[in-house]
Enzyme design. Structure first.
Site, PDB file in Angstrom:
ATOM      1  N   ASP A 107       0.854  -1.193   0.000  1.00 42.58           N
ATOM      2  CA  ASP A 107       0.000   0.000   0.000  1.00 42.58           C
ATOM      3  C   ASP A 107       0.894   1.249   0.000  1.00 42.58           C
ATOM      4  OD1 ASP A 107      -2.350   1.884   1.067  1.00 42.58           O
ATOM      5  OD2 ASP A 107      -3.206  -0.054   0.530  1.00 42.58           O
ATOM      6  N   HIS A 140      -3.283   6.031   4.038  1.00 42.13           N
ATOM      7  CA  HIS A 140      -4.116   4.929   3.548  1.00 42.13           C
ATOM      8  C   HIS A 140      -3.632   3.582   4.086  1.00 42.13           C
ATOM      9  CE1 HIS A 140      -5.731   2.281   0.185  1.00 42.13           C
ATOM     10  NE2 HIS A 140      -6.788   3.037   0.412  1.00 42.13           N
ATOM     11  N   SER A 291     -11.474  -0.154  -0.219  1.00 39.11           N
ATOM     12  CA  SER A 291     -10.164  -0.472   0.356  1.00 39.11           C
ATOM     13  C   SER A 291     -10.298  -1.026   1.767  1.00 39.11           C
ATOM     14  CB  SER A 291      -9.289   0.781   0.416  1.00 39.11           C
ATOM     15  OG  SER A 291      -8.792   1.121  -0.849  1.00 39.11           O
TER      16      SER A 291
END
Length: 337
Positions: A107, A140, A291
């Protein structure tokens, strides 16, 4: 990073992905080649269309693809899935339970956080895997790591950075990261990113790299596209593709991808988790998107893998007798997070 829109997909201009066997076939159009970790990036001569060359090489039976751009959050027009929002601290204290399960997380990287400070696995995370502190998708990876930590207590994370602070990466970087995982493959691999391909066909080198992790369950997001167009790698048959449910956990979140290629779904709306300790954020945030639904499903599989092989867990949960299905969304994984 430079990108070009082709057929409602994004690619790196002038770049072709292939393996060594196709280099000679592409030689006349080649300006330079960079090879690393199982994939060759062919830098094409000016004016050569990578999509047209891909089609020609595939007709010859070669493994080739444009270097597709992959996005951590492909929804750029506002709404809850577009950015993180500040949230109060979450009263969660990691327990002392230990698991032999490892979860791979490719990620934006991971930032320091009290939930994993002092763990053995975080001590092995190098500076190259640090989460970006700037960009629309900074944090994220850290947010997803928190969902995985709470969903599979005691599991170790193996973190790699393949997306920048805006949540942008490409197929070449991901394929290379997947090849590096083969040395010590995780039981579960979380890929909360993806994209469309120029021809809506599976990207062969990405598919090969995932298939090479033979004992790993790969879980990927269905995309925040609000469409049934295949989103890769989630749409690969070997991958558990995950859509997002709304807060009721009964209906599809409006932004979520869906379709017959989706295998599972979980809540994606307004989840709270770990985040960067910057500005108005004190290490926690609320965020929405496929996600994060993906991370919930990965966590359930990883937690159950303490007692049986991860592949067996997936067969039991997705294909077991009595498994409830939601059309175009797959099997629901209900969560209390």
């Amino acid at each position: 990073m430079e990108m070009q829109s082709v057929g409602e997909a994004f690619i790196r201009p002038g770049q072709l992905l292939t393996d060594r066997s196709a280099l000679s076939a592409a030689a006349r159009w080649t300006q330079a080649v960079s090879e690393a970790d199982g994939v060759c990036v062919v830098h094409l001569a000016a004016g050569v269309d990578p999509c047209e060359l891909t089609a020609e090489l595939r007709e010859q039976g070669r493994r080739a693809s444009p270097n597709h751009v992959l996005l951590g959050q492909p929804l750029f027009f506002g709404g809850p899935a577009s950015r993180a929002f500040p949230a109060p601290p979450i009263s969660y204290k990691p327990g002392r339970s230990r698991s032999d399960v490892t979860v791979g997380l490719l990620d934006t990287g991971i930032a320091k956080h009290p939930w994993w400070a002092g763990t053995d696995w975080y001590g092995r995370v190098g500076p190259e895997a640090a989460d970006a502190s700037e960009g629309r998708q900074a944090g994220h990876g850290t947010f997803i790591a928190g969902l995985l930590t709470r969903g599979a207590p005691g599991a170790a994370l193996r973190v790699g950075r393949v997306l920048d602070g805006d949540g942008v990466g490409d197929e070449a970087s991901v394929v290379r990261a997947l090849h590096r995982l083969r040395e010590r493959p995780p039981e579960v691999l979380n890929l909360s990113f993806g994209g469309h391909t120029f021809d809506d066909r599976p990207p062969p080198l990405l598919a090969d790299a995932i298939a090479g992790l033979t004992d790993t369950v790969t879980v990927a997001c269905a995309g925040n596209t609000a469409s049934d167009r295949p989103f890769w790698p989630a749409a690969l048959p070997s991958v558990v593709g995950v859509a997002a449910l709304d807060t009721t956990q009964t209906s599809r979140a409006p932004y979520s991808g869906y379709g017959t290629w989706v295998d599972a779904c979980a809540r994606g709306d307004w989840l709270t988790s770990s985040y960067l300790d910057i500005e108005e954020f004190g290490g926690f945030a609320a965020w929405s998107g496929t996600s994060f639904a993906t991370a919930l499903v990965s966590g359930v599989i990883a937690d159950a893998a303490k007692h049986e092989p991860a592949k067996d867990v997936v067969r039991r949960l997705l294909d077991g007798e009595g498994s409830r299905q939601i059309p175009d969304l797959g099997v629901p994984f209900l969560s209390s997070l």
